[in-house]
Design an enzyme around this catalytic site. Structure first.
Site, PDB file in Angstrom:
ATOM      1  N   SER A 287     -30.083   0.000  70.885  1.00  0.00           N
ATOM      2  CA  SER A 287     -30.169   0.811  69.673  1.00  0.00           C
ATOM      3  C   SER A 287     -28.790   0.908  69.043  1.00  0.00           C
ATOM      4  O   SER A 287     -27.783   1.050  69.751  1.00  0.00           O
ATOM      5  CB  SER A 287     -30.693   2.210  70.005  1.00  0.00           C
ATOM      6  OG  SER A 287     -30.498   3.110  68.924  1.00  0.00           O
TER       7      SER A 287
ATOM      8  N   LYS B 139     -30.516   3.875  75.161  1.00  0.00           N
ATOM      9  CA  LYS B 139     -31.909   3.437  75.126  1.00  0.00           C
ATOM     10  C   LYS B 139     -32.063   1.980  75.558  1.00  0.00           C
ATOM     11  O   LYS B 139     -31.196   1.138  75.322  1.00  0.00           O
ATOM     12  CB  LYS B 139     -32.476   3.585  73.712  1.00  0.00           C
ATOM     13  CG  LYS B 139     -32.647   5.024  73.244  1.00  0.00           C
ATOM     14  CD  LYS B 139     -33.334   5.071  71.901  1.00  0.00           C
ATOM     15  CE  LYS B 139     -34.770   4.616  71.987  1.00  0.00           C
ATOM     16  NZ  LYS B 139     -35.445   4.628  70.677  1.00  0.00           N
TER      17      LYS B 139
ATOM     18  N   ASN C  40     -35.090  -0.341  74.685  1.00  0.00           N
ATOM     19  CA  ASN C  40     -36.353  -0.394  73.957  1.00  0.00           C
ATOM     20  C   ASN C  40     -37.240  -1.530  74.486  1.00  0.00           C
ATOM     21  O   ASN C  40     -36.742  -2.627  74.760  1.00  0.00           O
ATOM     22  CB  ASN C  40     -36.097  -0.600  72.467  1.00  0.00           C
ATOM     23  CG  ASN C  40     -35.413   0.592  71.827  1.00  0.00           C
ATOM     24  OD1 ASN C  40     -35.690   1.738  72.177  1.00  0.00           O
ATOM     25  ND2 ASN C  40     -34.499   0.334  70.902  1.00  0.00           N
TER      26      ASN C  40
ATOM     27  N   ARG D   5     -66.192 -31.380  50.256  1.00  0.00           N
ATOM     28  CA  ARG D   5     -64.768 -31.081  50.456  1.00  0.00           C
ATOM     29  C   ARG D   5     -64.387 -29.935  49.558  1.00  0.00           C
ATOM     30  O   ARG D   5     -64.817 -29.856  48.420  1.00  0.00           O
ATOM     31  CB  ARG D   5     -63.880 -32.298  50.151  1.00  0.00           C
ATOM     32  CG  ARG D   5     -62.379 -32.049  50.424  1.00  0.00           C
ATOM     33  CD  ARG D   5     -61.522 -33.301  50.241  1.00  0.00           C
ATOM     34  NE  ARG D   5     -61.966 -34.352  51.145  1.00  0.00           N
ATOM     35  CZ  ARG D   5     -62.516 -35.490  50.738  1.00  0.00           C
ATOM     36  NH1 ARG D   5     -62.687 -35.722  49.447  1.00  0.00           N
ATOM     37  NH2 ARG D   5     -62.902 -36.394  51.614  1.00  0.00           N
TER      38      ARG D   5
END
Length: 366
Positions: A275, A281, A283, A314
Site C-alpha cells: 500500500s 498491509k 493486500n 455469413r
C-alpha cells in the site's frame, strides 16, 4: 485505464499474459493465414486443381513473406476483413503466372477462421498445462494442511468447524472437471474452416473433398463434412468453458481473500501487494484479481452467445463481435490460471483459534 488492459505497458503486469499474447499478435495471425494459403495451394496442386509447379512457386515465394501492415489496416477498414488486401499482397509477392492460383476456391472466412484454429491449438495446450499445475498445487496444499480444522461459513456467517480439505477440494475439484471437458471443447475448435463463397466449395467441383482432406492434414486440423461459417457453437462452447474456469478460480480467490482478512486470519499469505499509504498491509492482490477476471469473463460470455446469431450463410456483425471478445476471454483465463498457481503457493492455513471461534462454532450448531 486503457482500451486494452491486457496489452497496456503496466496494467498487463496484472491482467495480461506474456505466453498468451503472441498467439493474438498481428505476426502470428498473418503467419497462420499465409500458412493456410500455402497449404491450400499445395493441396490443390496435389489434387490437380492448379498446376503442381504453381503450388511450389507459391510456397517458395511466401516462405519469407512480410505483409504491409498499414495497408492491411486500410484494407480492413474498407472491406471489413483483412483477407482481400492480404491476398492482393500475396499475389504481388508471388508474381507472374502463379499469382492467379493464390486463394483459388477459398473465401475470407476460410482464411480468418482457420488462422484462429491454428492459434487456438497451442493456446489451449497452455491453459491445459496451467490447469494441471494449479490442481497439483492444490493437492499439495491439501496433503500438507488438509487436516487442519477451520471454520466453515454459510451465508457469510460462522457455521461449524471442518477440515481444511473441505475448502480446498471445493477449489480443486471443479478445475479437475473443467480439464476433463477440455478435450471435447478443443475438438470443437481445432477444425479446418474451408467452404468457399457460401460453404459449398462450388469452384472445386468433384475435387473439393480431396482438397479439403489434404489441406486439413497439412495444417494438423480436423476436417469437417461442411464449413461451419455460420455454425458458431464450437466457439461459444469454448467461451463458456473459459468462463467456467475463471469462475471457479474466482470462487477460490473470493474464499481466500475473506479468510486472509486481518480479523479472520484463517489463511496467512506469504506474499501480496503493498500500500502507498499503509506499509503494514499485505493486500491479497492475486485473490482479488481472480475475482475480477471471473466477473470479466462472465460479462463477456453473453457477448459470445450473441455471436451465435449469424444470419444466413455469413454474418459480418456477429463474426466481428467474436474478434473483439474471444482473445480477451482467453487472455483473462490464462492470467487467472497464472495468478492462481502463484496464490496457492503463498497459502498457509492456520488452525481455529480458541474462544470466539469456538463460541461461533457452538452458535452454528445450535
Amino acid at each position: 485505464m486503457s482500451a486494452s488492459p491486457f496489452e497496456h505497458p503496466y496494467l498487463s503486469g496484472l491482467l495480461g499474459d506474456a505466453d498468451m499474447a503472441p498467439f493474438f499478435s498481428v505476426e502470428a495471425d498473418c503467419r497462420a493465414m499465409v500458412d493456410f494459403e500455402v497449404a491450400l495451394a499445395r493441396a490443390q496442386g496435389g489434387s490437380g486443381v492448379i498446376p503442381p509447379d504453381a503450388a511450389e512457386t507459391i510456397a517458395a515465394a511466401l516462405a519469407g513473406f512480410s505483409p504491409d501492415v498499414d495497408a492491411l489496416a486500410a484494407g480492413t477498414g474498407r472491406d471489413g476483413v483483412v483477407v482481400p488486401e492480404l491476398v492482393r499482397q500475396l499475389r504481388k509477392a508471388v508474381g507472374r503466372d502463379a499469382a492467379a492460383f493464390v486463394h483459388v476456391g477459398a473465401t475470407s472466412q476460410d482464411v480468418v477462421d482457420t488462422s484462429l484454429s491454428l492459434r487456438l491449438k497451442p493456446a489451449l495446450a497452455i491453459l491445459d498445462a496451467r490447469l494441471a499445475a494449479v490442481t497439483e498445487a492444490l493437492q499439495a496444499l491439501e496433503d500438507r494442511d488438509g487436516d487442519i480444522e477451520v471454520m466453515a461459513h454459510t451465508r457469510m456467517q460462522a457455521a461449524i468447524p471442518v477440515p481444511a480439505s473441505r475448502k480446498i477440494r471445493s477449489w480443486r475439484d471443479p478445475l479437475v472437471r473443467h480439464r476433463a471437458r477440455l478435450d471435447v471443447v478443443s475438438a470443437g475448435v481445432a477444425i479446418l474452416h474451408f467452404g468457399g463463397a457460401a460453404g459449398t466449395l462450388e469452384k472445386l467441383g468433384d475435387r473439393a473433398s480431396d482438397v479439403a482432406q489434404r489441406l486439413a492434414s497439412a495444417l494438423g486440423l480436423k476436417p469437417v463434412d461442411h464449413a461451419r461459417h455460420s455454425e458458431r457453437d464450437g466457439i461459444a462452447e469454448l467461451a463458456s468453458w473459459l468462463s467456467l474456469v475463471t469462475g471457479s478460480l474466482g470462487k477460490m480467490g473470493q474464499d481466500i481473500a475473506l479468510a486472509a482478512q486481518s480479523e479472520v486470519g484463517e489463511i496467512r499469505l506469504s506474499g501480496g501487494g503493498g500500500s502507498s499509504a499503509m506499509p503494514h498491509k499485505v493486500n491479497p492482490v492475486a485473490a482479488e484479481t481472480l475475482v475480477t477476471l471471473a466477473r470479466f469473463n462472465a460479462t463477456l460470455l453473453a457477448g459470445m452467445h450473441q455471436s451465435l446469431v449469424h444470419e444466413n450463410e455469413r454474418s459480418g456483425a456477429a463474426w466481428t463481435l467474436e474478434w473483439m471478445i474471444l482473445p480477451q476471454m482467453i487472455t483473462a483465463c490464462a492470467a487467472a490460471l497464472r495468478h492462481a498457481q502463484a496464490l496457492v503457493g503463498q497459502i498457509a492455513i492456520r488452525p481455529l483459534k480458541s474462544g470466539a471461534d469456538e463460541a461461533a462454532a457452538k452458535d452454528g450448531r445450535s
